[in-house]
Design an enzyme around this catalytic site. Structure first.
Site, PDB file in Angstrom:
ATOM      1  CD  GLU A 199      47.421  31.355  35.238  1.00 41.60           C
ATOM      2  OE1 GLU A 199      47.890  32.091  36.128  1.00 41.60           O
ATOM      3  OE2 GLU A 199      46.200  31.124  35.133  1.00 41.60           O
ATOM      4  CE  LYS A 245      31.994  29.556  41.813  1.00 40.71           C
ATOM      5  NZ  LYS A 245      33.393  29.491  41.418  1.00 40.71           N
ATOM      6  NE  ARG A 300      48.403  37.456  35.648  1.00 41.00           N
ATOM      7  CZ  ARG A 300      47.453  37.418  36.594  1.00 41.00           C
ATOM      8  NH1 ARG A 300      47.403  36.418  37.433  1.00 41.00           N
ATOM      9  NH2 ARG A 300      46.594  38.395  36.683  1.00 41.00           N
TER      10      ARG A 300
HETATM   11  C1  LIG Z   1      45.204  34.413  35.597  1.00 40.71           C
HETATM   12  C2  LIG Z   1      43.873  33.705  35.523  1.00 40.71           C
HETATM   13  N1  LIG Z   1      43.844  32.355  35.437  1.00 40.71           N
HETATM   14  C3  LIG Z   1      42.655  31.718  35.369  1.00 40.71           C
HETATM   15  C4  LIG Z   1      41.487  32.414  35.387  1.00 40.71           C
HETATM   16  C5  LIG Z   1      40.158  31.687  35.209  1.00 40.71           C
HETATM   17  N2  LIG Z   1      39.302  31.836  36.410  1.00 40.71           N
HETATM   18  C6  LIG Z   1      38.300  32.723  36.438  1.00 40.71           C
HETATM   19  S1  LIG Z   1      37.484  32.712  37.905  1.00 40.71           S
HETATM   20  C7  LIG Z   1      38.443  31.468  38.486  1.00 40.71           C
HETATM   21  C8  LIG Z   1      38.197  30.924  39.859  1.00 40.71           C
HETATM   22  C9  LIG Z   1      38.134  31.998  40.871  1.00 40.71           C
HETATM   23  O1  LIG Z   1      37.802  31.467  42.111  1.00 40.71           O
HETATM   24  P1  LIG Z   1      37.480  32.436  43.303  1.00 40.71           P
HETATM   25  O2  LIG Z   1      38.425  33.567  43.298  1.00 40.71           O
HETATM   26  O3  LIG Z   1      37.425  31.636  44.545  1.00 40.71           O
HETATM   27  O4  LIG Z   1      36.072  33.047  42.952  1.00 40.71           O
HETATM   28  P2  LIG Z   1      34.624  32.335  43.012  1.00 40.71           P
HETATM   29  O5  LIG Z   1      34.191  32.207  41.589  1.00 40.71           O
HETATM   30  O6  LIG Z   1      34.742  31.036  43.707  1.00 40.71           O
HETATM   31  O7  LIG Z   1      33.776  33.305  43.754  1.00 40.71           O
HETATM   32  C10 LIG Z   1      39.398  31.085  37.542  1.00 40.71           C
HETATM   33  C11 LIG Z   1      40.373  30.013  37.720  1.00 40.71           C
HETATM   34  C12 LIG Z   1      41.568  33.819  35.456  1.00 40.71           C
HETATM   35  N3  LIG Z   1      40.485  34.589  35.426  1.00 40.71           N
HETATM   36  N4  LIG Z   1      42.769  34.430  35.538  1.00 40.71           N
END
Ligand SMILES: Cc1ncc(C[n+]2csc(CCOP(=O)(O)OP(=O)(O)O)c2C)c(N)n1
Length: 626
Positions: free
Chosen positions: A366, A282, A394
């Site tokens: 959630e 990342k 959710r």
């Molecule tokens: C239902 C929900 N909860 C929380 C989030 C906030 N959120 C956005 S990206 C993320 C992390 C995603 O991690 P990953 O899928 O590994 O992607 P990366 O950014 O590491 O490439 C979170 C928790 C969201 N978008 N949707």
């Protein structure tokens, strides 16, 4: 300025580049991302991590017919650059500009709108089922991060996909990070796949090793399928995906375009569903983001030379919440904090360090978080689930079914309630009042200032029933002086200011919830200049409403105005109207808030102005109604 990017026309160009050119191109794309996002703000680190992946996907697949779905969608900037939107990046996430997430309305190459996590495998499977029914031949590819894979929906979809004959390709982009470090059993499992040399080596060696065992010949090896599997089970913790019915390819270096292209081509030729596990970094290629991917996950404008952001000195609601949780935890041993992968955003980082044994990050889950809290509450703990308004959507059924029917004493600390700005429709927290207000046994509160949040949190934790405490992004307007309520009573509102009336004057009562109190204070001043004196009330309980005070206002013939940072339907305005309708048909009520609509991206101030919830808009609406 960019040798390849400036000449780039469309994704067919990528198919004609050799690997050396592609590496140069990847470098240029990274520079472009840093240049643009440093000015607009956005999800930088995730995008820097998928540059080679996006190039490889566009090299191997043909998005004129193949479908590509980005989970969450915050990592689709590179894809946007390469599918005709490069020149729109100056307006990324701005009002009227391109979205920070895929949008079908924005491009024919965006196949599914995302924003909330863990939906991509379900959507891909749905599209693939439709493809098969329609007799079409395209591939359907979902790209999901290891963070998004912690969401229940992703597991539900894998379960379904593994059992069907419908082919999809899932790219699991594993960078070991959600926003913060990823958590959970699946994350541990992926780590084993990635790190355990026994696993990768054993995969290749299993036949060879068996053949070397004295007395085991080639024929015997072939007939030893079951034993091979048993040995795999012994050495590899679990062949989870394969056992579910999805072919597993990996782990693959997600920054090596040649390797990626080969594996993607292989996946295209397999007739069953495939999961390709790629390993990425990342923030790749921009030292500040690589060192601190958490900070650069979603970031405001920053100085690209040193990675520094403007630090605001105002206390945010999230910080105030986190600090007060620490204070309360000192004396309340039962207090526990839960987050669904939003530790930093909800202000719980310090708490997590001070009370690691009372802090629970459950991943992007959630629904699980709410029912987990319910279980804890059954056994005497005092759970506070800190969650963004939009993500709590959710868990509607869990709030209703697992918390409210049993009247369990849980605090839902609902952050980012109201307009949040640049993330747009998918993230605006403008529905929570509506979806919570009609759940029996649920109390809903909203503080008018940061200090009041602390008082309310302390009070809420002491009550013995479910309470939702909703508060906005950011902090207070420095130009408003407000002091918090000191004495909270269930269902009692606070009269902040009594209007100054004579016999002839029109009496106006403004009932404002949360953040809208600030705007109402400004509006009151403006109305006063226009000769209208207003009584200003802090509707600190959205549920139960203050019926006694409302009745008095009705009896005294007030013109009543409700203001909320939520859709009007089902929110404060609705509750007030519903009650007033039971006592009179005479009184007119003006409800200000959002209509039943999705609010696009833009800055919070801009959106308040457009939707007439800033002081000018409120003043104008009230004057028009009078
Ligand atoms: C239902 C929900 N909860 C929380 C989030 C906030 N959120 C956005 S990206 C993320 C992390 C995603 O991690 P990953 O899928 O590994 O992607 P990366 O950014 O590491 O490439 C979170 C928790 C969201 N978008 N949707």
């Amino acid at each position: 300025m960019y040798k390849i990017l400036d000449e780039y026309k469309d994704f067919t160009d990528i198919k004609n580049m050799d690997y050396d050119q592609l590496d140069v191109f990847a470098k240029e794309i990274r520079e472009f991302l840093v240049e643009k996002v440093s000015k607009t703000g956005g999800h930088l680190a995730s995008n820097l991590g998928v540059v080679e992946l996006t190039l490889s996907l566009l090299r191997v697949f043909n998005v004129s017919s193949d479908k590509l779905i980005w989970d969450v969608g915050h990592q689709a900037y590179v894809y946007k650059i390469l599918t005709g939107r490069k020149d729109k990046f100056d307006n990324l996430r701005k009002f009227g500009g391109i979205s920070g997430f895929p949008k079908r309305e924005e491009s024919i190459y965006d196949f599914f709108d995302t924003g909330h996590s863990s939906t991509s495998i379900s959507a891909a499977l749905g599209m693939a089922i439709a493809r098969d029914i329609n007799g079409e031949k395209n591939e359907v590819v979902s790209v999901i991060g290891d963070g998004a894979l912690t969401g229940g929906m992703a597991f539900e979809a894998l379960n379904d996909a593994g059992y069907r004959k419908t082919k999809i390709i899932i790219i699991l982009n594993d960078n070991q990070m959600s926003i913060a470090k990823n958590v959970g059993g699946m994350s541990k499992y992926l780590n084993k796949l990635r790190l355990d040399p026994k696993y990768t080596k054993f995969k290749e060696d299993v036949d060879f090793t068996l053949k070397k065992i004295p007395g085991v010949g080639k024929g015997m090896v072939n007939s030893m399928g079951k034993m091979k599997d048993a040995i795999k089970q012994l050495i590899v913790p679990s062949m989870l995906f394969e056992d579910m019915g999805i072919k597993y390819l990996g782990p693959i270096d997600g920054h090596n375009i040649k390797e990626l292209s080969e594996v993607l081509s292989m996946a295209k030729n397999i007739k069953d569903s495939v999961i390709i596990h790629i390993i990425t970094t990342k923030g790749k290629g921009y030292e500040f983001a690589e060192k601190n991917p958490n900070k650069f996950h979603g970031i405001g404008p920053f100085d690209s030379e040193n990675g520094k952001t403007l630090v605001s000195s105002i206390e945010t609601y999230s910080n105030a919440f986190g600090n007060e949780m620490i204070e309360i935890a000192k004396s309340n041993k039962n207090l526990v904090a839960i987050t669904a992968a939003m530790r930093d955003g909800t202000g719980l980082s310090k708490f997590s360090k001070m009370y690691p044994e009372r802090f629970f990050d459950v991943g992007i889950a959630e629904q699980h978080a709410v029912t987990l809290a319910a279980g804890m509450a059954c056994q005497g703990l005092k759970p506070v689930f800190a969650v963004y308004s939009t993500f709590l959507q959710r868990a509607y059924d869990q709030v209703l079914h697992d918390i409210s029917i049993q009247k369990l004493p849980i605090v839902l600390a609902i952050d980012r309630a109201g307009i949040v700005g640049e993330d747009g429709e998918t993230h605006q927290g403008i529905f929570d009042l509506s979806y919570l207000s009609h759940i029996p046994n649920m109390t809903i509160m909203s503080p008018k200032c940061v200090e009041e949040l602390k008082v309310m949190l302390r009070w809420a934790v002491e009550q013995n029933y479910p309470i939702a405490l909703r508060y906005p992004k950011g902090g207070n307007n420095a130009n408003v002086k407000i002091s918090p309520i000191r004495n909270i009573k269930l269902g009692k509102w606070e009269v902040i200011y009594e209007g100054d009336y004579n016999k002839q004057s029109k009496k106006v009562a403004i009932l404002s919830a949360g953040k809208m109190v600030e705007q109402s204070i400004f509006a009151k001043e403006k109305l006063s200049k226009a000769g209208i004196s207003c009584t200003l009330i802090n509707a600190c309980f959205i549920k139960p409403i203050d019926k006694e005070l409302l009745k008095k206002l009705v009896q005294e013939n007030y013109f009543i105005v409700t203001i909320e940072d939520n859709i009007i339907h089902g929110g404060l305005g609705s509750l007030v109207l519903e009650y007033i309708n039971t006592i009179t048909s005479d009184i007119r009520v003006l409800n200000l808030g959002y209509n039943n609509e999705f609010i696009p991206q833009g800055s919070v101030e801009q959106l308040y102005k457009i939707y007439k919830l800033d002081a000018d808009g409120i003043t104008e609406s009230i004057l028009n109604s009078l």
